[in-house]
Design an enzyme around this catalytic site. Structure first.
Site, PDB file in Angstrom:
ATOM      1  N   ASP A 188      49.497  53.749  32.293  1.00  0.00           N
ATOM      2  CA  ASP A 188      49.994  53.029  33.458  1.00  0.00           C
ATOM      3  C   ASP A 188      51.478  53.389  33.563  1.00  0.00           C
ATOM      4  OD1 ASP A 188      50.292  51.045  35.500  1.00  0.00           O
ATOM      5  OD2 ASP A 188      51.016  49.640  33.996  1.00  0.00           O
ATOM      6  N   ASP A 190      54.487  51.183  35.351  1.00  0.00           N
ATOM      7  CA  ASP A 190      55.419  50.058  35.211  1.00  0.00           C
ATOM      8  C   ASP A 190      55.140  49.280  33.933  1.00  0.00           C
ATOM      9  OD1 ASP A 190      57.070  50.152  37.644  1.00  0.00           O
ATOM     10  OD2 ASP A 190      55.163  49.926  38.675  1.00  0.00           O
TER      11      ASP A 190
END
Length: 219
Positions: A9, A11
């Site tokens: 991922d 963030d």
């Protein structure tokens, strides 16, 4: 090439952006006289898609042109705040280089807009050089916790989902990785381990990680 892929991922996983997103959301919502609590940001921002976040805070279904416009305003504010301070989470770049030396395929799977991904790659050039797959919100129709972005990443990388390890920091992201049939490592930038669904391992950063760590998760 090994039959292993590691998918990140963005963030809170590649970079600890959530404190800046927090500031950006507060500034953005303030323009609309909306004052979120810290608890609301914790429960309704981290790992969520902008359509959900905006609908929650505006107390109505935000979609179409309105969603496009509001999301653009908020994300432009985030990029303005973050561009000058962007840096990877400690240990990430050596970990990535070690994975590459062991012929592991790598990818990014984020719910964030493409422009944010683009900025991150510009600020951390190694990402663009070694990631074989980079997907953002524009590449999927269903957002996390739906597994679409992870299944698409595995397909692009040519690796079976059960040979993929996902690094995630949010509840919806962990659920997406698990629903894709992948091993998930919880990154504790936004949540403590007991706030996340059960993961195969939990890390605060990548300082002690190497290929063996990934191999053991899949053995």
């Amino acid at each position: 090439m090994t039959d292993i892929a590691v998918i990140f991922d963005m963030d809170g996983v590649i970079a600890d952006t959530n404190p800046t997103h927090n500031i950006a959301w507060r500034k953005f919502l303030d323009q609309y006289a909306i004052v979120p609590t810290e608890e609301e940001l914790q429960n309704h921002m981290y790992g969520k898609h902008n359509s959900y976040i905006l609908s929650y805070f505006f107390k109505k279904n935000v979609e179409g042109a309105e969603l496009t416009q509001l999301q653009f305003e908020k994300e432009a504010l985030f990029r303005e705040l973050y561009a000058s301070i962007a840096e990877p989470i400690s240990g990430l770049l050596p970990f990535l280089k070690d994975l590459k030396q062991n012929n592991v395929k790598t990818g990014i799977a984020t719910s964030a807009p493409f422009e944010n991904l683009d900025m991150m790659v510009e600020r951390i050039p190694l990402l663009g050089q070694i990631m074989e797959s980079m997907l953002s919100e524009r590449d999927v129709t269903q957002h996390k916790p739906n597994p679409e972005v992870y299944l698409k990443s595995a397909e692009r990388l040519g690796i079976s989902p059960d040979r993929c390890v996902v690094f995630e920091d949010s509840v919806s992201g962990v659920k997406a990785g698990l629903a894709a049939g992948m091993k998930v490592v919880g990154v504790t930038t936004s949540h403590s381990p007991n706030e996340l669904p059960p993961c195969s391992a939990y890390i605060a950063n990548y300082d002690s990680l190497n290929f063996d760590f990934v191999k053991q998760l899949l053995s």
